[in-house]
Write a protein that holds these residues in place. Structure first.
Motif, PDB file in Angstrom:
ATOM      1  N   VAL A 171     -34.001   3.196  -2.893  1.00 52.24           N
ATOM      2  CA  VAL A 171     -34.584   2.473  -1.754  1.00 52.24           C
ATOM      3  C   VAL A 171     -33.523   2.299  -0.663  1.00 52.24           C
ATOM      4  CG1 VAL A 171     -35.516   0.254  -0.987  1.00 52.24           C
ATOM      5  CG2 VAL A 171     -36.424   1.325  -3.052  1.00 52.24           C
ATOM      6  N   PHE A 172     -32.306   1.905  -1.055  1.00 48.55           N
ATOM      7  CA  PHE A 172     -31.228   1.767  -0.070  1.00 48.55           C
ATOM      8  C   PHE A 172     -30.889   3.110   0.565  1.00 48.55           C
ATOM      9  CE2 PHE A 172     -30.502  -2.420  -1.866  1.00 48.55           C
ATOM     10  CZ  PHE A 172     -30.035  -3.142  -0.777  1.00 48.55           C
ATOM     11  N   ALA A 173     -30.684   4.110  -0.274  1.00 41.82           N
ATOM     12  CA  ALA A 173     -30.181   5.391   0.233  1.00 41.82           C
ATOM     13  C   ALA A 173     -31.243   6.168   1.011  1.00 41.82           C
ATOM     14  CB  ALA A 173     -29.661   6.242  -0.918  1.00 41.82           C
ATOM     15  N   CYS A 174     -32.508   5.989   0.651  1.00 43.12           N
ATOM     16  CA  CYS A 174     -33.545   6.840   1.259  1.00 43.12           C
ATOM     17  C   CYS A 174     -34.502   6.061   2.154  1.00 43.12           C
ATOM     18  CB  CYS A 174     -34.274   7.608   0.177  1.00 43.12           C
ATOM     19  SG  CYS A 174     -33.133   8.697  -0.700  1.00 43.12           S
ATOM     20  N   ASN A 175     -35.225   5.087   1.606  1.00 45.26           N
ATOM     21  CA  ASN A 175     -36.186   4.366   2.449  1.00 45.26           C
ATOM     22  C   ASN A 175     -35.474   3.661   3.598  1.00 45.26           C
ATOM     23  OD1 ASN A 175     -38.022   3.186  -0.468  1.00 45.26           O
ATOM     24  ND2 ASN A 175     -38.122   5.156   0.567  1.00 45.26           N
ATOM     25  N   PHE A 176     -34.372   2.971   3.269  1.00 50.21           N
ATOM     26  CA  PHE A 176     -33.700   2.193   4.309  1.00 50.21           C
ATOM     27  C   PHE A 176     -32.970   3.090   5.312  1.00 50.21           C
ATOM     28  CE2 PHE A 176     -33.308  -1.894   1.484  1.00 50.21           C
ATOM     29  CZ  PHE A 176     -34.662  -2.126   1.651  1.00 50.21           C
ATOM     30  N   SER A 177     -32.345   4.159   4.836  1.00 44.95           N
ATOM     31  CA  SER A 177     -31.675   5.013   5.825  1.00 44.95           C
ATOM     32  C   SER A 177     -32.710   5.743   6.679  1.00 44.95           C
ATOM     33  CB  SER A 177     -30.665   5.962   5.186  1.00 44.95           C
ATOM     34  OG  SER A 177     -31.275   6.734   4.219  1.00 44.95           O
ATOM     35  N   ASN A 178     -33.836   6.129   6.075  1.00 44.97           N
ATOM     36  CA  ASN A 178     -34.904   6.703   6.904  1.00 44.97           C
ATOM     37  C   ASN A 178     -35.367   5.696   7.956  1.00 44.97           C
ATOM     38  OD1 ASN A 178     -37.079   8.895   7.330  1.00 44.97           O
ATOM     39  ND2 ASN A 178     -38.264   7.006   7.136  1.00 44.97           N
ATOM     40  N   HIS A 179     -35.419   4.428   7.576  1.00 41.67           N
ATOM     41  CA  HIS A 179     -35.812   3.406   8.545  1.00 41.67           C
ATOM     42  C   HIS A 179     -34.794   3.301   9.682  1.00 41.67           C
ATOM     43  CE1 HIS A 179     -37.763   0.038  10.311  1.00 41.67           C
ATOM     44  NE2 HIS A 179     -36.738  -0.775  10.093  1.00 41.67           N
TER      45      HIS A 179
ATOM     46  N   THR B 205     -35.035  13.618   1.849  1.00 40.50           N
ATOM     47  CA  THR B 205     -35.415  12.535   2.754  1.00 40.50           C
ATOM     48  C   THR B 205     -35.034  12.885   4.192  1.00 40.50           C
ATOM     49  OG1 THR B 205     -35.062  10.902   1.003  1.00 40.50           O
ATOM     50  CG2 THR B 205     -35.075  10.077   3.260  1.00 40.50           C
ATOM     51  N   VAL B 206     -33.825  13.394   4.356  1.00 35.97           N
ATOM     52  CA  VAL B 206     -33.349  13.735   5.701  1.00 35.97           C
ATOM     53  C   VAL B 206     -34.109  14.936   6.250  1.00 35.97           C
ATOM     54  CG1 VAL B 206     -31.351  14.531   7.009  1.00 35.97           C
ATOM     55  CG2 VAL B 206     -31.108  12.683   5.346  1.00 35.97           C
ATOM     56  N   ASN B 207     -34.323  15.953   5.412  1.00 35.68           N
ATOM     57  CA  ASN B 207     -35.135  17.099   5.858  1.00 35.68           C
ATOM     58  C   ASN B 207     -36.477  16.652   6.397  1.00 35.68           C
ATOM     59  OD1 ASN B 207     -33.288  18.992   5.157  1.00 35.68           O
ATOM     60  ND2 ASN B 207     -34.249  19.531   3.198  1.00 35.68           N
ATOM     61  N   LYS B 208     -37.104  15.763   5.642  1.00 31.61           N
ATOM     62  CA  LYS B 208     -38.441  15.292   6.004  1.00 31.61           C
ATOM     63  C   LYS B 208     -38.403  14.501   7.313  1.00 31.61           C
ATOM     64  CE  LYS B 208     -41.851  12.989   3.444  1.00 31.61           C
ATOM     65  NZ  LYS B 208     -42.181  12.198   2.236  1.00 31.61           N
ATOM     66  N   ALA B 209     -37.412  13.630   7.449  1.00 32.05           N
ATOM     67  CA  ALA B 209     -37.295  12.818   8.673  1.00 32.05           C
ATOM     68  C   ALA B 209     -37.093  13.719   9.888  1.00 32.05           C
ATOM     69  CB  ALA B 209     -36.144  11.826   8.554  1.00 32.05           C
ATOM     70  N   ALA B 217     -42.374   9.868   8.033  1.00 36.00           N
ATOM     71  CA  ALA B 217     -41.739  10.224   6.760  1.00 36.00           C
ATOM     72  C   ALA B 217     -41.512   9.027   5.843  1.00 36.00           C
ATOM     73  CB  ALA B 217     -40.403  10.930   7.024  1.00 36.00           C
ATOM     74  N   GLN B 218     -41.663   7.806   6.364  1.00 32.03           N
ATOM     75  CA  GLN B 218     -41.288   6.627   5.569  1.00 32.03           C
ATOM     76  C   GLN B 218     -42.132   6.497   4.302  1.00 32.03           C
ATOM     77  OE1 GLN B 218     -38.599   4.429   6.391  1.00 32.03           O
ATOM     78  NE2 GLN B 218     -38.990   3.982   4.259  1.00 32.03           N
ATOM     79  N   THR B 219     -41.449   6.226   3.192  1.00 29.49           N
ATOM     80  CA  THR B 219     -42.119   5.937   1.923  1.00 29.49           C
ATOM     81  C   THR B 219     -41.463   4.693   1.323  1.00 29.49           C
ATOM     82  OG1 THR B 219     -40.559   7.294   0.669  1.00 29.49           O
ATOM     83  CG2 THR B 219     -42.565   8.386   1.433  1.00 29.49           C
ATOM     84  N   GLY B 220     -41.885   4.302   0.136  1.00 28.40           N
ATOM     85  CA  GLY B 220     -41.222   3.199  -0.557  1.00 28.40           C
ATOM     86  C   GLY B 220     -42.028   1.917  -0.556  1.00 28.40           C
ATOM     87  N   PRO B 221     -41.521   0.908  -1.289  1.00 27.84           N
ATOM     88  CA  PRO B 221     -42.288  -0.322  -1.488  1.00 27.84           C
ATOM     89  C   PRO B 221     -42.616  -1.088  -0.197  1.00 27.84           C
ATOM     90  CG  PRO B 221     -40.082  -0.482  -2.491  1.00 27.84           C
ATOM     91  CD  PRO B 221     -40.288   0.934  -2.110  1.00 27.84           C
ATOM     92  N   ALA B 222     -41.698  -1.141   0.761  1.00 26.14           N
ATOM     93  CA  ALA B 222     -41.945  -1.966   1.953  1.00 26.14           C
ATOM     94  C   ALA B 222     -43.125  -1.429   2.762  1.00 26.14           C
ATOM     95  CB  ALA B 222     -40.688  -2.056   2.813  1.00 26.14           C
TER      96      ALA B 222
END
Lengths: 258, 258
Positions: A171-179, B205-209, B217-222
Motif C-alpha cells: 500500500v505504501f510503495a504502490c497505492n500511496f506512491s501512485n497517489h 504500478t508505475v507502468n500503469k500510471a 490507475a489507483q487501486t487499494g483499500p482507500a
C-alpha cells in the motif's frame, strides 16, 4: 511435477491471469466458476477445454486443486458453500486474508498469492511475479510450491503474518506512491503543464530505487536539508492546505529516516 | 543548425551528462570549468579536445554558449564572476532557479534544464529527457531551442513560473514516492522480508500510471472505501505514530481526490 487438474473459482482479473498462465504451463483447467455464468463462459471460452459453472458443488469434478480468486470479502462465503472431492487442495489468492479463513472445512487449505496488480487486457510476464505460498502441512506445501514454480521463477513461503506486512508495505510503495503521481499531475494541470513531462524522471527514479535501494537513491530538498527550496515550495502551496500538510509531513519523514 | 562552440561551467553529474551528450551531437566543448581543477580535468579528459580551467575569465574563449551546471546556490556566485565574449549566451540548468538570476550582466541569459535525475556512471537515453528551455528574446530562444533539439526529442518552452511548478510536482512524484519505497522497505525489514519482493509490483504500478494516468490507475483499500482493511493496517502501525499518521493522511487524500 505432474500436471494438475484444476478448477478456478472466480472470473475476474486474477482468475483470468492465473487460469491462462496455469494452462500455458501444461495444467488442465476443468471448470471456471462465477456467480455470473456469462463471465464464467467468457473465461472458459478462452481456455482449451473448460466448463463454465455457476454452482459451487464440485464433488464430481476431476480436479484436485481449487483456486479461489474472488474479492476478499467473498472468500469466506465461497469456502462455506464449496463442495470438493475428498483431500482436494483449496487455495485462496488474497494478499490480506489469513489461511485460517479456509480452515475447518473438508479440504486442505492453502494460499497461492501472486504479488502483482492485474489489469484486464494487459499482458505481463507472470514468471517475474513473486508467488507467496502457504499451507498447513508439508504435503500441501509441496504441492502448492510445485504448482507455483510452474508459472513463476520466484516462489516464497510466506506466513499469514508476513503476508499482512507485505500487503501493508505494498500500500505504501504502490497505492500511496501512485497517489503522489496523481497529486503531482494535479499540481501540473493547474499550471497548464502535462503530466507526461515527468514520465522520464519517474521511470528513472524507480529504476534507481530498485537498483541501489530507495534509501541510497533519495534526492531532493528534504534530504539535502535545503530549507530555502522547501520554503519556496510551501509558499507555492499556501492555498492548498492538503498538499501543504503532506509536503511538510513527507519532508519531515525523509529527514527523520535519513 | 550549425554546430556550437560551448564551455561547460561545472563538473558534476549534470555537467558530465550534458557535455558528453552535446559533444556526441557534434558540438565542440572548448573548456570545462571547476573550482577543483582535478574534477575539471577528469571531465575534460573524457572529451575530444577540451581544456580544464579553474578560472571564470572566458573573454578569450572561442565559445559563444556557456552552460552553468553547478549547485543551485552557486549559480549566482558564478554569474557574478563570469567573464564571457560579447553577446555570448549563458544558460543555467536548474529546475528551481528563475532566469532572473542571470539578468543584469553582459551576456544573454537562458535556461537549459534537463528534467531528469543524473547519476554518475549511469547511462540513460538523453533523447527521452524533456529539456525545459527559456530565454529573454526570440534570438536567444531560437539558439537554445535548436541546441536542445540536438540532444533531446522533447524540448519545451517553459517559463520560470511554470518551472517552479514542475519542480514542486517532481518533488511529489519522485522524492516523495521514493521515500514511500523507503518506508515500505523499513516495514518489510522489520518482518524479515526483502524489499525486492515488491519490485515487480512497483514496476507494474508505475507502468500503469504512465500508461493510463495515475487517477485511473489507483487501486487499494482507500479508493475502494475498504474500511476493514484500512483498520487492520492502522492496527499494524499502532506502535509507529509516524507511519500511522502518514497512512491516515494519504488515505484521506486518496478519498478526497477521488
Amino acid at each position: 511435477m505432474k500436471y494438475q487438474q484444476i478448477s478456478i473459482i472466480g472470473a475476474g482479473n486474477v482468475a483470468w491471469h492465473l487460469a491462462l498462465a496455469l494452462e500455458r504451463a501444461g495444467h488442465t483447467i476443468n471448470e471456471v466458476y462465477s456467480r455470473d455464468i456469462i463471465k464464467a463462459e467468457q473465461l472458459a471460452n478462452s481456455l482449451y477445454n473448460s466448463d463454465p459453472v455457476d454452482d459451487l458443488d464440485f464433488e464430481t469434478s476431476a480436479s484436485d486443486v481449487f483456486i479461489i480468486a474472488v474479492p476478499d470479502d467473498a472468500i469466506e462465503v465461497v469456502a462455506r458453500q464449496l463442495l470438493v472431492p475428498t483431500n482436494a487442495l483449496v487455495a485462496h489468492t488474497s494478499g490480506s486474508q489469513p489461511i485460517d479463513i479456509l480452515m475447518g472445512y473438508d479440504f486442505e487449505p492453502a494460499v497461492f498469492y501472486p504479488l502483482q496488480t492485474f489489469t484486464k487486457g494487459t499482458e505481463l510476464d507472470i514468471q517475474e511475479v513473486p508467488f507467496c505460498i502457504e499451507a498447513l502441512n508439508a504435503e500441501s506445501l509441496k504441492l502448492v510450491q510445485a504448482l507455483a514454480k510452474t508459472v513463476s521463477r520466484r516462489v516464497e513461503i510466506i506466513s499469514s503474518e508476513q503476508r499482512k506486512t507485505l500487503h501493508l508495505a505494498a500500500v505504501f510503495a504502490c497505492n500511496f506512491s501512485n497517489h503522489l503521481f496523481h497529486l503531482a499531475s494535479n499540481v501540473l494541470e493547474a499550471d497548464e503543464l502535462e503530466f507526461d513531462l515527468l514520465h522520464s524522471l519517474i521511470a528513472e527514479t524507480v529504476n534507481k530505487a530498485l537498483e541501489i535501494g530507495p534509501a541510497r537513491a533519495q534526492t531532493g530538498p528534504a534530504i539535502r536539508g535545503d530549507q530555502r527550496t522547501m520554503k519556496k515550495h510551501l509558499d507555492l502551496l499556501v492555498d492548498n492546505p492538503e498538499l501543504h500538510n503532506l509536503y511538510q509531513q513527507l519532508s519531515q519523514s525523509i529527514v527523520a529516516n535519513k
